[in-house]
Write a protein that holds these residues in place. Structure first.
Motif, short mmCIF file in Angstrom:
data_model
loop_
_atom_site.label_atom_id
_atom_site.label_comp_id
_atom_site.label_asym_id
_atom_site.label_seq_id
_atom_site.Cartn_x
_atom_site.Cartn_y
_atom_site.Cartn_z
N LYS A 309 0.84 -1.20 0.00
CA LYS A 309 0.00 0.00 0.00
C LYS A 309 0.88 1.25 0.00
O LYS A 309 2.08 1.18 0.26
CB LYS A 309 -0.91 -0.02 1.23
CG LYS A 309 -1.74 -1.30 1.31
CD LYS A 309 -2.80 -1.23 2.36
CE LYS A 309 -3.49 -2.56 2.58
NZ LYS A 309 -4.24 -3.07 1.42
N LYS A 310 0.25 2.39 -0.25
CA LYS A 310 0.97 3.65 -0.14
C LYS A 310 0.74 4.17 1.26
O LYS A 310 -0.40 4.22 1.73
CB LYS A 310 0.46 4.64 -1.19
CG LYS A 310 0.85 4.19 -2.60
CD LYS A 310 0.09 4.94 -3.66
CE LYS A 310 0.65 4.55 -5.04
NZ LYS A 310 -0.25 4.96 -6.11
N VAL A 311 1.82 4.54 1.93
CA VAL A 311 1.74 4.80 3.36
C VAL A 311 2.10 6.25 3.68
O VAL A 311 3.08 6.79 3.17
CB VAL A 311 2.69 3.84 4.13
CG1 VAL A 311 2.56 4.05 5.64
CG2 VAL A 311 2.40 2.38 3.76
N SER A 348 5.66 8.04 2.91
CA SER A 348 5.86 9.48 3.10
C SER A 348 5.74 9.77 4.59
O SER A 348 4.90 9.20 5.28
CB SER A 348 4.81 10.29 2.36
OG SER A 348 4.69 9.86 1.03
N SER A 349 6.60 10.67 5.07
CA SER A 349 6.64 10.95 6.52
C SER A 349 6.23 12.39 6.80
O SER A 349 6.67 13.31 6.10
CB SER A 349 8.04 10.72 7.06
OG SER A 349 8.48 9.42 6.75
N PHE A 350 5.44 12.54 7.84
CA PHE A 350 4.97 13.88 8.22
C PHE A 350 5.13 14.10 9.71
O PHE A 350 4.91 13.18 10.50
CB PHE A 350 3.48 14.04 7.85
CG PHE A 350 3.20 13.82 6.39
CD1 PHE A 350 3.22 14.89 5.50
CD2 PHE A 350 2.97 12.54 5.89
CE1 PHE A 350 2.99 14.69 4.14
CE2 PHE A 350 2.74 12.32 4.55
CZ PHE A 350 2.75 13.40 3.66
N ILE A 351 5.51 15.31 10.07
CA ILE A 351 5.54 15.71 11.47
C ILE A 351 4.36 16.66 11.67
O ILE A 351 4.15 17.56 10.85
CB ILE A 351 6.85 16.45 11.83
CG1 ILE A 351 8.08 15.60 11.49
CG2 ILE A 351 6.86 16.86 13.31
CD1 ILE A 351 8.29 14.38 12.34
N HIS A 366 -4.16 16.33 2.83
CA HIS A 366 -2.94 16.66 2.09
C HIS A 366 -1.93 15.51 2.19
O HIS A 366 -1.32 15.12 1.18
CB HIS A 366 -2.33 17.96 2.64
CG HIS A 366 -0.95 18.22 2.13
ND1 HIS A 366 -0.70 18.64 0.84
CD2 HIS A 366 0.27 18.09 2.73
CE1 HIS A 366 0.61 18.76 0.67
NE2 HIS A 366 1.22 18.43 1.80
N ALA A 367 -1.77 14.97 3.40
CA ALA A 367 -0.83 13.85 3.58
C ALA A 367 -1.25 12.66 2.72
O ALA A 367 -0.40 11.99 2.11
CB ALA A 367 -0.78 13.45 5.06
N GLU A 373 0.59 9.90 -4.45
CA GLU A 373 1.55 10.08 -5.56
C GLU A 373 2.76 9.14 -5.44
O GLU A 373 3.63 9.14 -6.30
CB GLU A 373 2.06 11.54 -5.57
CG GLU A 373 1.00 12.55 -5.99
CD GLU A 373 1.44 13.98 -5.69
OE1 GLU A 373 2.66 14.22 -5.55
OE2 GLU A 373 0.57 14.85 -5.57
N GLY A 374 2.80 8.39 -4.33
CA GLY A 374 3.88 7.42 -4.16
C GLY A 374 5.23 8.06 -3.91
O GLY A 374 6.26 7.58 -4.38
#
Ligand code: SF4
Ligand code: SF4
Lengths: 386, 97
Positions: A309-311, A348-351, A366-367, A373-374
């Motif tokens: 999956k896209k994470v 993809s990583s988000f803070i 948004h995340a 978009e991978g």
């Protein structure tokens, strides 16, 4: 029975029903209400607990270590800088295999001083040898604390149960609470393996341990800690059978057919569910994975859900100088070990949310868009000004 | 003493068969040795109170000598001994062999 109470009062109520032998605690925002409410229970004679008022969190943790080594059922509570002040003794509690249960109300660490939520306090303690359980709501905090007593005593490791400062700790929520008797029966009587007060069977706790045996004792922790996973699962299952609310290692929300999965812990998982419901109603295949157990980390089990999956991983703490936040690093390592690749499982990583900054549904959308978009290796801070 | 593996030892560094200090004969550490001169002893038992290794032998409430299996020769007993009329009942001499 249903009651409307805050997350802090839910934790205090769980403590009251657990009726520990010893509680040693020091007040700190946003946890203060827990020990304040609990000390009222002590004052009113509603519990049998010996409440030790101490001069710092270092002393609070030291006192419960001593009490636990004496065979007492012990609990404490803290937040942020208080947890940081316990640091030295956190390791001692875990290394001595003492089944202490601590309720942590997550708050940002100074400086600058900030009393609001993020996970930098408990994430910093992730290597200390404590079992860590995260709670989305007041209900989960209450349920997790009751289970934590059994988990700690069966796995023989201390357990911290975390919830989000102010967001859940100070919000009133309608809770399903158990009868005192049900809690008492569920946790049972504590039979400690040893007690330093047992003069007929003298033992030594905490002797000097140098290059001849220290590593062997660490090896025991390294080998035993992952086994706590099975204990957590077993007790979560039993709790579900008895009281209708089943708990696992994580919650997988609409992940089966999901193309994009958001990974996030504690209260922001609730916001994420609202986003997922909305996007699902528009036909988008999105899901949520909310880790409940962070230590020991259920790497293989989580990788099984996420692989292919896209994470998008949302971290409410940063390991400064690292590739991403601690949750994302953990997820990426789990996926790599399970044979996932950047092309089949981009992460993809988000803070988000440092110092209590809001995370909005638009931030989460948004995340999801970025993850869709991978963009493997993408790192971004949500809702921060440049 | 052969060292054990992590599966063979109690966890958390616990010592369950206390007192294991009896197995550790600290007498081998000695470079100085206390000698007992009974004629100067007033049986105050200061030496017994102060000895960190419980190496002073007491019988019927009286100082009887030193257990050299455990006396590590720290000299504390010698320092503390008041003796009789200025003559100490304990003397510290170099360990021979
Ligand atoms: S301290 Fe000296 S005088 Fe006192 S009991 Fe010991 S040997 Fe005797
Ligand atoms: S020299 Fe030290 S160890 Fe030996 S008997 Fe005297 S006080 Fe004890």
């Amino acid at each position: 029975m249903r009651v409307a109470i805050t997350g802090n009062d839910a934790a205090a109520l769980a403590m009251k029903q657990i009726n520990p032998d010893v509680v040693a605690a020091y007040p700190i925002t946003p946890q203060t209400q827990i020990v304040q409410t609990f000390s009222q229970y002590v004052h009113n004679g509603e519990v049998d607990t010996v409440f030790v008022t101490v001069e710092s969190e270092h002393s609070a943790m030291s006192a419960v270590v001593g009490a636990a080594a004496s065979g007492a059922r012990t609990m404490t509570a803290t937040s942020a800088n208080g947890l940081a002040l316990m640091w030295e003794i956190l390791y001692i509690a875990a290394s001595l295999r003492l089944p202490i249960v601590m309720t942590v109300v997550n708050r940002a660490l100074s400086a600058p001083i900030n009393i609001h939520c993020d996970h930098s306090d408990s994430m910093g303690a992730r290597d200390s040898g404590w079992i860590q359980i995260y709670s989305e709501s007041a209900q989960e905090t209450y349920d997790n604390l009751i289970q934590a007593v059994r988990i700690a005593e069966e796995a023989r490791f201390p357990v911290m149960v975390c919830q989000d400062g102010f967001i859940t700790s100070h919000s009133v929520e309608v809770l399903d609470v158990l009868e005192d008797k049900e809690v008492r029966e569920f946790i049972g009587e504590y039979k400690p393996a040893y007690s330093i007060l047992d003069v007929d069977n003298p033992i030594t706790v905490g002797p000097l341990d140098l290059f001849d045996y220290y590593f062997e004792h660490k090896a025991q922790q390294i080998v035993d800690m992952p086994k706590a996973k099975d204990v957590v699962l077993k007790i979560g299952e039993e709790f579900g059978k008895k009281f209708g609310r089943k708990y696992g290692l994580f919650e997988a929300y609409m992940t089966d057919d999901a193309e994009v999965v958001v990974v996030v812990m504690n209260s922001a998982a609730g916001t994420t569910k609202a986003v997922i419901d909305e996007l699902r109603s528009k036909g988008e295949k999105v899901g949520l994975l909310k880790p409940r157990l962070f230590r020991p980390f259920p790497a293989a089990e989580i990788a099984e859900i996420l692989k292919g999956k896209k994470v998008a991983v949302l971290d409410r703490a940063m390991s400064f100088g690292a590739q991403a936040g601690p949750l994302s690093i953990e997820i990426q390592s789990a996926l790599y070990l399970a044979g996932a690749t950047a092309s089949d499982t981009p992460v993809s990583s988000f803070i988000y949310g440092l110092g209590g900054r809001d995370i909005t549904t638009d931030n989460i959308k948004h995340a999801i868009d970025v993850a869709k978009e991978g963009r493997h290796g993408h790192f971004e801070m949500l809702n921060v000004r440049e | 003493m052969s060292l054990k593996g992590y599966k063979e030892i109690p966890d958390a560094g616990l010592i369950l068969n206390a007192p294991t200090s009896i197995q550790n004969k600290t007498g081998s550490w000695r470079s100085m040795k206390p000698i007992f001169h009974e004629e100067n002893c007033i049986n105050c038992l200061f030496c017994w109170w102060y000895c960190p290794d419980s190496a002073i032998i007491i019988e019927d409430g009286k100082m009887k000598g030193i257990n050299y299996d455990y006396c590590k020769g720290c000299g504390i007993c010698v320092h503390e001994c008041p003796g009789k009329k200025g003559n100490k009942a304990l003397e510290l001499v170099p360990e021979k062999e």
